[in-house]
Design a protein around this motif. Sequence first.
Motif, PDB file in Angstrom:
ATOM      1  N   SER A  20       0.635  -1.038  -0.035  1.00  0.00           N
ATOM      2  CA  SER A  20       0.076  -0.240  -0.310  1.00  0.00           C
ATOM      3  C   SER A  20       0.689   1.084  -0.353  1.00  0.00           C
ATOM      4  CB  SER A  20      -1.150   0.110   1.257  1.00  0.00           C
ATOM      5  OG  SER A  20       0.367  -0.124   2.270  1.00  0.00           O
ATOM      6  N   ALA A  21       1.817   0.788   0.750  1.00  0.00           N
ATOM      7  CA  ALA A  21       2.980   2.477   1.069  1.00  0.00           C
ATOM      8  C   ALA A  21       3.065   2.528  -0.391  1.00  0.00           C
ATOM      9  CB  ALA A  21       4.127   2.165   1.964  1.00  0.00           C
ATOM     10  N   ARG A  24       1.288   3.781  -2.602  1.00  0.00           N
ATOM     11  CA  ARG A  24       1.461   5.535  -2.766  1.00  0.00           C
ATOM     12  C   ARG A  24       2.115   6.541  -3.708  1.00  0.00           C
ATOM     13  NH1 ARG A  24      -0.846   4.234   2.195  1.00  0.00           N
ATOM     14  NH2 ARG A  24       0.565   4.105   3.389  1.00  0.00           N
ATOM     15  N   SER A  25       3.451   6.236  -3.334  1.00  0.00           N
ATOM     16  CA  SER A  25       4.484   6.676  -3.359  1.00  0.00           C
ATOM     17  C   SER A  25       4.795   6.639  -5.370  1.00  0.00           C
ATOM     18  CB  SER A  25       5.673   6.018  -3.218  1.00  0.00           C
ATOM     19  OG  SER A  25       5.475   4.500  -3.125  1.00  0.00           O
ATOM     20  N   GLY A  27       2.319   6.551  -7.587  1.00  0.00           N
ATOM     21  CA  GLY A  27       0.929   6.374  -7.853  1.00  0.00           C
ATOM     22  C   GLY A  27       0.255   5.445  -8.465  1.00  0.00           C
ATOM     23  N   THR A  29      -2.530   1.629  -7.885  1.00  0.00           N
ATOM     24  CA  THR A  29      -3.172   0.959  -6.896  1.00  0.00           C
ATOM     25  C   THR A  29      -2.271   0.616  -6.345  1.00  0.00           C
ATOM     26  OG1 THR A  29      -4.455  -0.680  -8.916  1.00  0.00           O
ATOM     27  CG2 THR A  29      -5.388   1.866  -8.678  1.00  0.00           C
ATOM     28  N   GLN A  30      -2.936  -0.155  -5.477  1.00  0.00           N
ATOM     29  CA  GLN A  30      -2.406  -1.764  -4.477  1.00  0.00           C
ATOM     30  C   GLN A  30      -2.562  -2.675  -5.668  1.00  0.00           C
ATOM     31  OE1 GLN A  30      -3.120  -1.814  -0.871  1.00  0.00           O
ATOM     32  NE2 GLN A  30      -2.881  -4.087  -0.765  1.00  0.00           N
TER      33      GLN A  30
END
Length: 301
Positions: A20-21, A24-25, A27, A29-30
Amino acid sequence: MLDSRHLATFHEVVRVGSYSAAARSLGYTQPAITQQMKALERAVGVPLFTRVGRGLRLTEAGEALSRHAEVILGDLAAAQKQLGALAGLRSGRVRVCAFPSANATLVPEAIARLLVDHPGIRVELLEDEPPESVHRLLRGDCDIALGFGYPGLRTEVPDEVVEVPLMEDLLTVLLPVGHPLARRHAVPLRELAGERWIAGCPRCRANFLHVCAEENFTPDIVFTTDDNLAVQSLVTVGAGIALMPALVLSFLSHAKVTGRAVEPHVRRRVCAQVLREHLRIPATALVLDALKEVAAARDGC
């Protein structure tokens, strides 16, 4: 085969500690991160992570790949930077093999132009007369060969070599300043039939014999030398006269000799030779363009 994109994502997952992190970093989707890691594990054939509570832990294979990933990605980044510099003409090396008078005139003037807008381009100079310069091109010893030819004495080049015309270089007769014909603007070659002559390189000598035969005489060749400065010195002491390209006289001109055009006019054709596939190499094409520009400024001089 490892996918560099998957390797970069793996490196980020290791750095931030979770899918997940990393999503986010980066850009993403998980689920996209999850799919990339599954694809990477299929490629290597073993699991790279194990679940520990809500976190991730690297397996032994994951730890090994992590150690290599940073090096691999660093090398890829360095390669991309270098290739970008080559494509953008911020760097590059071009080896030019030219005959002596071209190395003393056309090549330095071309390098001077390159230094203004492309100071990162490096030019290595080699020296050879044609046809050996073409042989060096075919062997891979150089990227551009500069050669010359004469009317009626053309040498065929292989299909993989492209010839780029640069200029025509007027041949002049080199006379001592006190010579009776030195006062003329141009000298009929047939009026020099009784002179003693100094001949140059084999290709130039063959052309010299050819043009003399066209004027119905055989020259009395008393000396032969490839050294243009030696030719001038021999002329100054009265050892003989010589037929010399104007390109040579533009950088070598002894105070006691003078050059005069001969009639009929004789010119040598100067050209650049390059392997067809190398025309697409940016640095080679750039040097070739610079040579064409400086030659065009001298053409017919």
